[in-house]
Design an enzyme around this catalytic site. Structure first.
Site, mmCIF file in Angstrom:
data_model
loop_
_atom_site.group_PDB
_atom_site.id
_atom_site.type_symbol
_atom_site.label_atom_id
_atom_site.label_comp_id
_atom_site.label_asym_id
_atom_site.label_seq_id
_atom_site.Cartn_x
_atom_site.Cartn_y
_atom_site.Cartn_z
ATOM 1 C CB SER A 25 -0.947 -0.069 1.152
ATOM 2 O OG SER A 25 -0.421 -0.095 2.274
ATOM 3 C CG ASP A 200 -2.226 4.859 8.528
ATOM 4 O OD1 ASP A 200 -1.326 5.438 8.243
ATOM 5 O OD2 ASP A 200 -2.727 4.005 7.496
ATOM 6 C CG HIS A 203 -0.437 4.277 4.457
ATOM 7 N ND1 HIS A 203 -1.459 3.398 5.338
ATOM 8 C CD2 HIS A 203 -0.428 3.348 3.532
ATOM 9 C CE1 HIS A 203 -1.408 2.464 4.865
ATOM 10 N NE2 HIS A 203 -0.712 2.191 3.775
#
Length: 724
Positions: A25, A200, A203
């Site tokens: 991600s 978070d 990221h």
């Protein structure tokens, strides 16, 4: 320095290419930031944990994100399929570790398996790197306090271990002399500064991801597009023919100087510098010693050394460069310090006339220092400062009109010698830089502006009938003649200003197009010329009115005397202060640069006239000047031009770094060298002007013919070089 790529540049660089992002991600985030440089309207709408394609059909560009969260057999198989297939990505960006840490609970066994897998993958990456570019992204830090429970094992300590493994594996291949895989570590450095802004903890913040995308773009595209403000990832361009000829010329001059010096022909006196506005030479106390044969060669030798320093600073990959970041403190603190310093050097003026020589030098000096601080701090981003600096540039042109009109009106010297002296002093440094730094004449925009307006002033005053103060004293009719000339000049300006097509057609004709084109068009010249188109005629009109009033004894210019009677002085002083403040308020409330620039040509003169009256109406103010500012004013032209390459960098887009890691000390050292070089160039220009431009008309005409021939050859060579 990092070039900020625009969409059109990105598409040009990546046209008909395939780019692949492979990983988790975090790589997906980098993928989205990357495609936003291609299409700024892109949004993060892809489904998580799946592949995401992107295509720009106009440029035949494909960018794909492939979901491979772990460095394992699945990732290896994808790389093998690329190697065995006929279509391979031109650029591959990979990275993974967080999923391995999370699924393996941060165990040493998982780390060892990661190393084994990456070692197997590296072989296939190396094969792909033979056909394109391969980047392995080192892991960014995390903000451990914000991590969810399932991610608690992803610590910065673990990420460091995985980064060490990746670097060790990929560098071990590099030690064999075969590796072309690049480690992308600078993105991680940016993440260290902004990880606390993460939503978070895992990221990166969007601004950091954008930096990562720009780092990639600079690495991939700089070597193709060669942006001047992209200081990484591109090889130095080879010297062109004119640069080689310039180097040979300076080396040859140095050898001649050394030979003559050894032979003992080294006695010479430095010529007395003359004023570029009036060209009045100060009479030396003793008889002048004739110039020795070594004088011009010594000057050229010094100039050659200085040009070598210019080239090393801003063309060779020797010194670092850094980008500008504007804050109010970086502009206003140096500004206050400079003005406080200037106050401590106030002295009594030798004369108390309005805009006397010492005062105009002072004016040019403090304006130049403000402009230098403005460029260094990147203050053009702050609109009120930008508008006030625009007034300072206009004030320089105002002084050009004032100074040259006064000279022609009072002395009537329209001789070729005087014209050549002014043109040489204005253009010598810039013409040398055009050759050495491989830049067009228009790049140093202020010199073309001042040169153009000098020629216009000369033509206006020299054309029939030539009206001088002596002739005007005999009849007031001649004063009307001067006003008619100025009105004709105003019409000439308006015709050009309100017909852009006509303007561009006139200045796009070869060979004069070489003087006014930048990047193949005269648009920049049009913008600069139009912005301050009325400054010179305002200066000429002011000089005419002042000299007429002075001749009629309307003004009181004695030491300590107010310029006008007490009532008129107070009234004009009050109006000037109000006008000055009103302009500043308007500049601070202006919405956009476009809006401000539209109004600027019509109202800048308000602040210039207000300053002149405030500075000159009180007798005590007119009787003193700052020798500190005046010293800088005498070399203001050299300071303005030299800053492009040896104080700033990347053609003014960045800052030269002579001493990395210590910004304050770097500024002190680079500024000292910069000012010394500017002063030395001023002296060299004076030395060469005395030699190159003889007072004998016949000799001067012969040299002008030779210069014209050489200029045409250079223009043809430059045209051939650019065409090739």
């Amino acid at each position: 320095m990092m070039h900020k790529y625009k969409s059109i540049e990105t598409k040009t660089c990546l046209a008909k290419k395939r780019v692949a992002f492979v990983g988790d991600s975090r790589i997906r985030q980098l993928f989205y930031s990357f495609i936003k440089t291609i299409d700024p309207n892109q949004r993060e709408v892809g489904i998580k944990h799946e592949d995401i394609p992107f295509e720009d059909k106009r440029s035949s560009l494909n960018v794909d994100f492939l979901w491979y969260p772990e460095a394992n057999d699945s990732m290896k198989e994808q790389l093998i399929s690329w190697n065995e297939g006929s279509v391979k990505p031109d650029v591959i960006i990979l990275g993974s570790a967080t999923w391995s840490i999370r699924l393996g609970s941060g165990s040493s066994k998982t780390l060892q398996q990661y190393k084994v897998n990456l070692t197997a993958i590296a072989v296939h990456l190396e094969k792909l790197a033979e056909h394109g570019e391969v980047y392995w992204v080192l892991q960014d830090p995390v903000y451990e306090k914000m991590l969810s429970d399932e991610r608690k094992k992803i610590t910065n300590k673990q990420l460091e271990l995985y980064n060490e493994v990746a670097a060790d594996v990929l560098n071990s291949i590099k030690r064999t002399g075969r590796s072309r895989i690049k480690l992308l570590a600078s993105y991680r450095q940016a993440g260290l500064e902004t990880i606390t802004q993460s939503q978070d903890g895992l990221h990166m913040h969007e601004s950091t991801r954008d930096v990562g995308a720009m780092i990639l773009m600079n690495s991939v595209c700089n070597k193709l597009l060669r942006p001047i403000d992209g200081s990484c990832c591109q090889t130095l361009p080879p010297l062109n023919l004119l640069q080689k000829l310039s180097a040979c010329f300076f080396l040859g001059s140095s050898l001649v100087f050394v030979v003559l010096h050894i032979l003992g022909n080294n006695r010479h006196r430095r010529p007395v510098p003359s004023d570029i506005e009036s060209l009045e030479e100060k009479k030396p106390a003793t008889a002048a010693v004739p110039l020795a044969l070594t004088a011009p060669f010594q000057a050229l030798c010094r100039m050659g050394i200085i040009m070598g320093y210019f080239y090393l600073c801003d063309r060779a990959d020797v010194f670092m460069k850094e980008q500008k970041f504007y804050t109010h403190a970086t502009f206003f603190i140096p500004l206050v310090n400079i003005f406080v310093l200037g106050v401590f050097y106030y002295e009594n003026s030798k004369e108390t006339k309005l805009l006397n020589r010492e005062q105009t030098d002072e004016w040019k000096g403090w304006m130049q220092l403000v402009i230098l601080i403005y460029h260094m701090s990147g203050a053009s981003a702050f609109l009120p400062v930008y508008m006030h600096v625009r007034v300072l540039v206009a004030a320089y042109l105002f002084q050009t009109g004032y100074g040259h009109f006064s000279f022609f009106w009072l002395k009537g010297d329209f001789g070729l010698y005087r014209v050549c002296q002014v043109l040489f002093r204005l253009n010598f440094l810039v013409l040398v830089l055009c050759l050495v730094m491989n830049r067009p004449y228009q790049f140093y925009y202020f010199v073309p502006l001042v040169t153009f307006w000098f020629v216009v002033i000369y033509a206006t005053m020299a054309m029939w009938p030539q009206i001088l103060q002596k002739k005007a004293n005999s009849s007031g009719f001649w004063h009307i003649g001067v006003l008619v000339k100025l009105l004709s000049l105003l019409i000439f300006i308006c015709v050009f200003a309100y017909s852009q097509g006509f303007f561009e057609n006139v200045f796009s004709v070869w060979p004069i197009s070489n003087l006014f084109e930048l990047n193949g068009t005269v648009h920049e010249w049009w913008f600069r010329w139009k912005l301050d188109r009325f400054a010179v005629i305002h200066g000429m009109l002011f000089a005419f009115i002042y000299l007429v009033l002075q001749k009629r004894l309307v003004l009181s210019e004695g030491k300590g005397e107010s310029l006008f009677s007490a009532k008129i002085s107070k009234l004009l002083l009050s109006l000037s202060i109000v006008s000055f403040i009103t302009y500043s308020i308007w500049a601070s409330s202006c919405k956009t640069k476009t809006e401000c620039n539209e109004m600027h040509p019509y109202i800048f003169v308000v602040q210039i006239l207000a300053f002149i009256l405030i500075r000159n109406i009180p007798g005590y103010a007119r009787s003193v000047y700052s020798s500190f500012f005046a010293w800088f004013g005498k070399i203001s032209l050299e300071l303005f031009i030299c800053q492009y390459h040896i104080w700033l960098a990347a053609d003014t887009k960045g800052i030269l770094v002579l001493i990395p890691g210590n910004p304050s000390f770097n500024i002190v050292v680079s500024t000292f060298i910069f000012v010394c070089v500017a002063h030395e160039i001023s002296l060299i220009t004076n030395d060469l002007a005395q030699v190159v431009i003889p007072k004998d008309s016949a000799a001067l005409l012969k040299r002008l013919g030779a210069v014209t021939l050489v200029t045409m050859v250079v223009l043809l060579l430059a045209r051939g070089t650019h065409g090739a």
